[in-house]
Structure formats: C-alpha cells, structure tokens
Design an enzyme around this catalytic site. Structure first.
Site, PDB file in Angstrom:
ATOM      1  N   VAL A 108       0.823  -1.204   0.000  1.00  0.00           N
ATOM      2  CA  VAL A 108       0.000   0.000   0.000  1.00  0.00           C
ATOM      3  C   VAL A 108       0.860   1.259   0.000  1.00  0.00           C
ATOM      4  O   VAL A 108       1.979   1.254   0.496  1.00  0.00           O
ATOM      5  CB  VAL A 108      -0.961  -0.007   1.233  1.00  0.00           C
ATOM      6  CG1 VAL A 108      -0.194   0.183   2.532  1.00  0.00           C
ATOM      7  CG2 VAL A 108      -2.069   1.004   1.097  1.00  0.00           C
ATOM      8  N   CYS A 109       0.327   2.330  -0.606  1.00  0.00           N
ATOM      9  CA  CYS A 109       0.916   3.675  -0.502  1.00  0.00           C
ATOM     10  C   CYS A 109      -0.254   4.632  -0.272  1.00  0.00           C
ATOM     11  O   CYS A 109      -1.284   4.217   0.248  1.00  0.00           O
ATOM     12  CB  CYS A 109       1.747   4.036  -1.734  1.00  0.00           C
ATOM     13  SG  CYS A 109       0.791   4.196  -3.251  1.00  0.00           S
ATOM     14  N   ARG A 110      -0.124   5.892  -0.641  1.00  0.00           N
ATOM     15  CA  ARG A 110      -1.223   6.831  -0.394  1.00  0.00           C
ATOM     16  C   ARG A 110      -2.419   6.551  -1.296  1.00  0.00           C
ATOM     17  O   ARG A 110      -3.540   6.439  -0.831  1.00  0.00           O
ATOM     18  CB  ARG A 110      -0.758   8.277  -0.559  1.00  0.00           C
ATOM     19  CG  ARG A 110      -1.859   9.281  -0.224  1.00  0.00           C
ATOM     20  CD  ARG A 110      -1.393  10.701  -0.343  1.00  0.00           C
ATOM     21  NE  ARG A 110      -0.913  10.932  -1.701  1.00  0.00           N
ATOM     22  CZ  ARG A 110      -0.044  11.868  -2.028  1.00  0.00           C
ATOM     23  NH1 ARG A 110       0.447  12.673  -1.116  1.00  0.00           N
ATOM     24  NH2 ARG A 110       0.346  12.013  -3.271  1.00  0.00           N
ATOM     25  N   MET A 119      -3.930   4.033   0.975  1.00  0.00           N
ATOM     26  CA  MET A 119      -4.348   4.410   2.321  1.00  0.00           C
ATOM     27  C   MET A 119      -5.516   5.385   2.304  1.00  0.00           C
ATOM     28  O   MET A 119      -6.280   5.453   3.259  1.00  0.00           O
ATOM     29  CB  MET A 119      -3.168   4.995   3.106  1.00  0.00           C
ATOM     30  CG  MET A 119      -2.155   3.951   3.551  1.00  0.00           C
ATOM     31  SD  MET A 119      -2.868   2.585   4.531  1.00  0.00           S
ATOM     32  CE  MET A 119      -3.464   3.474   5.978  1.00  0.00           C
TER      33      MET A 119
END
Length: 108
Positions: A59-61, A87
């Site tokens: 996951v990232c932003r 996220m």
C-alpha cells in the site's frame, strides 16, 4: 504490460499485515495497525524484512508507488497485490489507523 494484481481494501481484514511503501512523514501521520513500513526506495535492499503471507498486500497513499513496488516484486518472484486506492481508500472505508504521535491519525 501485465495486469498488476490488486485487492480492494474492503477485502482485507482490519488487522491485515500490509507493506506500506510511503515516505516516513506519511507513515508517521497514520498507517494501518498491522503494517510494515518499507519506503519504496528501500524495498530492494529490505526484501528480507517482507512479512510472511501470500499474497502480500502493498500500500501507498493512492496506489501509484505501491503499484510500482508490486510490479517489481512480482518480477522478483514474490506473490504480492496492490491495495486498490491505497491508504486514502483504507481511511475512507473507516478502517483503523494508528500514528507515531499522540495526534489523531490521518492519511497524509
């Protein structure tokens, strides 16, 4: 280009172990409680720190950096999936967040 394997945040348990490839300030602001923090640029030298579990959610932003990480990790033979929407989607789905400070956690 091959299709990047993805998973929806709603398909992940709240306590899912995910690899968070965001930068340290983003991580400190708020992250999934079961996440392991390995910034994108450090993934190649920190492969030994990847948690067990297949497929492993990354996951990232919002999904761009984690997509690059997933693409690279798949080429290295790892079974990983990109968390669709990152996220931001995690937070929007009302999933739990924790932070490195006493403030209310949030997605930076």
């Amino acid at each position: 280009m091959d299709q990047i394997p993805t998973v929806s945040v709603t398909d992940l348990p709240d306590d899912a172990v995910v690899v968070d490839v965001r930068e340290p300030d983003e991580w400190a602001a708020g992250h999934a409680p079961g996440a392991v923090h390995i910034p994108l640029g450090e993934v190649p030298e920190r492969l030994a720190e990847l948690p067990e579990g297949e497929p492993l959610p990354v996951v990232c932003r919002s999904g761009g950096r984690s997509q690059r990480a997933v693409q690279w990790l798949v080429q290295q033979g790892f079974e990983v999936v990109n968390v669709d929407g990152g996220m931001r989607a995690w937070g929007s789905a009302g999933k739990p967040l924790t932070s490195e400070h006493t403030d209310e956690p949030y997605v930076l």
